[in-house]
Design a protein around this motif. Sequence first.
Motif, PDB file in Angstrom:
ATOM      1  N   ASN A  18       0.836  -1.211   0.000  1.00 34.82           N
ATOM      2  CA  ASN A  18       0.000   0.000   0.000  1.00 34.82           C
ATOM      3  C   ASN A  18       0.865   1.252   0.000  1.00 34.82           C
ATOM      4  N   VAL A  19       1.981   1.197   0.734  1.00 29.51           N
ATOM      5  CA  VAL A  19       2.866   2.360   0.808  1.00 29.51           C
ATOM      6  C   VAL A  19       3.559   2.577  -0.542  1.00 29.51           C
ATOM      7  N   LEU A  20       3.988   1.477  -1.173  1.00 34.39           N
ATOM      8  CA  LEU A  20       4.620   1.596  -2.503  1.00 34.39           C
ATOM      9  C   LEU A  20       3.689   2.304  -3.476  1.00 34.39           C
ATOM     10  N   ASN A  21       2.440   1.911  -3.404  1.00 38.01           N
ATOM     11  CA  ASN A  21       1.441   2.496  -4.277  1.00 38.01           C
ATOM     12  C   ASN A  21       1.268   3.993  -4.015  1.00 38.01           C
ATOM     13  N   ALA A  22       1.172   4.324  -2.733  1.00 32.43           N
ATOM     14  CA  ALA A  22       0.997   5.734  -2.351  1.00 32.43           C
ATOM     15  C   ALA A  22       2.235   6.559  -2.720  1.00 32.43           C
ATOM     16  N   LEU A  23       3.396   5.924  -2.664  1.00 31.57           N
ATOM     17  CA  LEU A  23       4.636   6.655  -2.938  1.00 31.57           C
ATOM     18  C   LEU A  23       4.703   7.141  -4.385  1.00 31.57           C
ATOM     19  N   VAL A  24       4.236   6.326  -5.317  1.00 34.94           N
ATOM     20  CA  VAL A  24       4.239   6.761  -6.728  1.00 34.94           C
ATOM     21  C   VAL A  24       3.411   8.032  -6.874  1.00 34.94           C
ATOM     22  N   HIS A  25       2.263   8.059  -6.201  1.00 37.87           N
ATOM     23  CA  HIS A  25       1.402   9.248  -6.270  1.00 37.87           C
ATOM     24  C   HIS A  25       2.083  10.442  -5.610  1.00 37.87           C
ATOM     25  N   ALA A  26       2.760  10.183  -4.487  1.00 39.55           N
ATOM     26  CA  ALA A  26       3.441  11.277  -3.774  1.00 39.55           C
ATOM     27  C   ALA A  26       4.545  11.877  -4.648  1.00 39.55           C
ATOM     28  N   VAL A  27       5.309  11.021  -5.305  1.00 41.85           N
ATOM     29  CA  VAL A  27       6.410  11.531  -6.148  1.00 41.85           C
ATOM     30  C   VAL A  27       5.833  12.318  -7.324  1.00 41.85           C
ATOM     31  N   ARG A  28       4.757  11.796  -7.885  1.00 41.95           N
ATOM     32  CA  ARG A  28       4.118  12.523  -8.993  1.00 41.95           C
ATOM     33  C   ARG A  28       3.645  13.899  -8.522  1.00 41.95           C
ATOM     34  N   HIS A  29       3.042  13.941  -7.360  1.00 38.31           N
ATOM     35  CA  HIS A  29       2.512  15.191  -6.806  1.00 38.31           C
ATOM     36  C   HIS A  29       3.642  16.172  -6.477  1.00 38.31           C
ATOM     37  N   LEU A  30       4.725  15.654  -5.885  1.00 35.90           N
ATOM     38  CA  LEU A  30       5.816  16.527  -5.440  1.00 35.90           C
ATOM     39  C   LEU A  30       6.715  16.948  -6.606  1.00 35.90           C
ATOM     40  N   SER A  31       6.760  16.136  -7.630  1.00 33.72           N
ATOM     41  CA  SER A  31       7.481  16.428  -8.857  1.00 33.72           C
ATOM     42  C   SER A  31       8.931  16.909  -8.631  1.00 33.72           C
ATOM     43  N   LYS A 249      -5.132   4.520   5.317  1.00 27.32           N
ATOM     44  CA  LYS A 249      -6.515   4.959   5.104  1.00 27.32           C
ATOM     45  C   LYS A 249      -7.385   4.607   6.312  1.00 27.32           C
ATOM     46  N   ASP A 250      -8.059   5.620   6.830  1.00 30.57           N
ATOM     47  CA  ASP A 250      -9.121   5.380   7.806  1.00 30.57           C
ATOM     48  C   ASP A 250     -10.210   6.416   7.534  1.00 30.57           C
ATOM     49  N   ASP A 251     -11.116   6.588   8.460  1.00 30.37           N
ATOM     50  CA  ASP A 251     -12.231   7.500   8.184  1.00 30.37           C
ATOM     51  C   ASP A 251     -11.770   8.938   7.977  1.00 30.37           C
ATOM     52  N   SER A 252     -10.659   9.315   8.651  1.00 29.69           N
ATOM     53  CA  SER A 252     -10.254  10.725   8.597  1.00 29.69           C
ATOM     54  C   SER A 252      -9.118  10.981   7.610  1.00 29.69           C
ATOM     55  N   HIS A 253      -8.423   9.925   7.152  1.00 26.29           N
ATOM     56  CA  HIS A 253      -7.256  10.125   6.292  1.00 26.29           C
ATOM     57  C   HIS A 253      -7.380   9.365   4.982  1.00 26.29           C
ATOM     58  N   PRO A 254      -6.886   9.976   3.902  1.00 24.92           N
ATOM     59  CA  PRO A 254      -6.740   9.175   2.683  1.00 24.92           C
ATOM     60  C   PRO A 254      -5.496   8.305   2.809  1.00 24.92           C
ATOM     61  N   ASN A 255      -5.341   7.375   1.887  1.00 25.30           N
ATOM     62  CA  ASN A 255      -4.216   6.452   1.908  1.00 25.30           C
ATOM     63  C   ASN A 255      -3.046   7.110   1.172  1.00 25.30           C
ATOM     64  N   ARG A 256      -2.273   7.941   1.881  1.00 23.80           N
ATOM     65  CA  ARG A 256      -1.219   8.661   1.157  1.00 23.80           C
ATOM     66  C   ARG A 256      -0.190   9.269   2.102  1.00 23.80           C
ATOM     67  N   PHE A 257       0.863   9.862   1.501  1.00 26.98           N
ATOM     68  CA  PHE A 257       1.865  10.586   2.274  1.00 26.98           C
ATOM     69  C   PHE A 257       1.377  12.013   2.506  1.00 26.98           C
ATOM     70  N   MET A 258       1.544  12.496   3.741  1.00 30.05           N
ATOM     71  CA  MET A 258       1.144  13.865   4.050  1.00 30.05           C
ATOM     72  C   MET A 258       2.264  14.582   4.796  1.00 30.05           C
ATOM     73  N   CYS A 259       2.320  15.905   4.562  1.00 28.34           N
ATOM     74  CA  CYS A 259       3.384  16.710   5.160  1.00 28.34           C
ATOM     75  C   CYS A 259       3.147  16.896   6.655  1.00 28.34           C
ATOM     76  N   VAL A 260       4.168  16.617   7.479  1.00 27.41           N
ATOM     77  CA  VAL A 260       3.969  16.772   8.919  1.00 27.41           C
ATOM     78  C   VAL A 260       4.882  17.805   9.575  1.00 27.41           C
ATOM     79  N   GLU A 261       6.068  18.028   9.016  1.00 26.79           N
ATOM     80  CA  GLU A 261       6.996  18.963   9.661  1.00 26.79           C
ATOM     81  C   GLU A 261       7.634  19.854   8.625  1.00 26.79           C
ATOM     82  N   LYS A 262       7.856  21.128   8.999  1.00 23.96           N
ATOM     83  CA  LYS A 262       8.486  22.068   8.071  1.00 23.96           C
ATOM     84  C   LYS A 262       9.599  22.807   8.773  1.00 23.96           C
ATOM     85  N   ASP A 263      10.709  23.008   8.077  1.00 22.61           N
ATOM     86  CA  ASP A 263      11.812  23.777   8.643  1.00 22.61           C
ATOM     87  C   ASP A 263      12.516  24.545   7.536  1.00 22.61           C
ATOM     88  N   MET A 264      12.835  25.795   7.817  1.00 20.27           N
ATOM     89  CA  MET A 264      13.657  26.560   6.881  1.00 20.27           C
ATOM     90  C   MET A 264      15.030  26.709   7.508  1.00 20.27           C
TER      91      MET A 264
END
Length: 268
Positions: A18-31, A249-264
């Motif tokens: 499931n993670v492998l699958n989500a990762l392809v979408h994440a890479v496509r999205h992040l480009s 994936k659960d009721d509140s989350h889609p099955n995917r990678f999401m951003c959790v921390e940001k640092d400059m």
Amino acid sequence: MYRIIQLSDVHFGTVNANVLNALVHAVRHLSPALCVVSGDITQRATRREFQAASAYFNTLPSPVFCIPGNHDIPLFALWTRFTNPYGRYRRYLHKEVEPLFETEQAIVIGVNTTTPFRHKRGIVTDAQIRRVAQLAAKNAAKKSVLVVAHHPFHVLEQADHDQLVENHEAAIRAWSAAGVDLIMGGHVHVPFVYPLTQCYPDLPNPMLVVQGGTTTSLRVRRHIPNSLNVVDLYPEKKIHITTWTYQPKDDSHPNRFMCVEKDMWKTN
Ligand SMILES: [Fe+2]
Ligand SMILES: [Fe+2]
């Protein structure tokens, strides 16, 4: 902005489909312009695992830059381990175990910290320290300089201290002087970003350690979810880093990678 994403410890052989699958979408999205994979690409360095990794990397929409981890050397096939430790790696993934990637914005330098003489621990040799320092000194004024290794140059927990790459302090001092901006690593399966001046206040230039967790393996540590790092490089050595974790994936989350921390960060 020039974007690189860091995947690590993908461990084909123990992957979560499931993670492998989500990762392809994440890479496509992040480009990203480049996907860095900081070692432990397989679990047991078998042909089948290398073939699966290679086939998967070919489905990613960005070029892949990888280096070997300790799991990518055959462990029990002793003849192969000592006579041709990187044979399968070179055949299925890349002919170079210390690749180099250069564009106008960045230079990415691979450092192989594995050796067939050690099961787990890694080492950075004096020759490797010199090679990176020479490349960094030549390029640091014009572009970001990134080093990719498998074993960590810094850890956060005392319990992980024996995972540190041998000779790390000599490398940190030489590479900071030469203008390296960040060192990416994996191995511990714990993601974090750490400014090395906190530990070495007398470093000539600020430098970051950027550790990847395991991006796709079922063998997570300390219940830390699968993750990847997004490294955005801006002019004047500004670096924006985000960690994205896999949300099942659960009721509140889609099955995917999401951003959790940001640092400059700034490394000059
Ligand atoms: Fe690993
Ligand atoms: Fe490892």
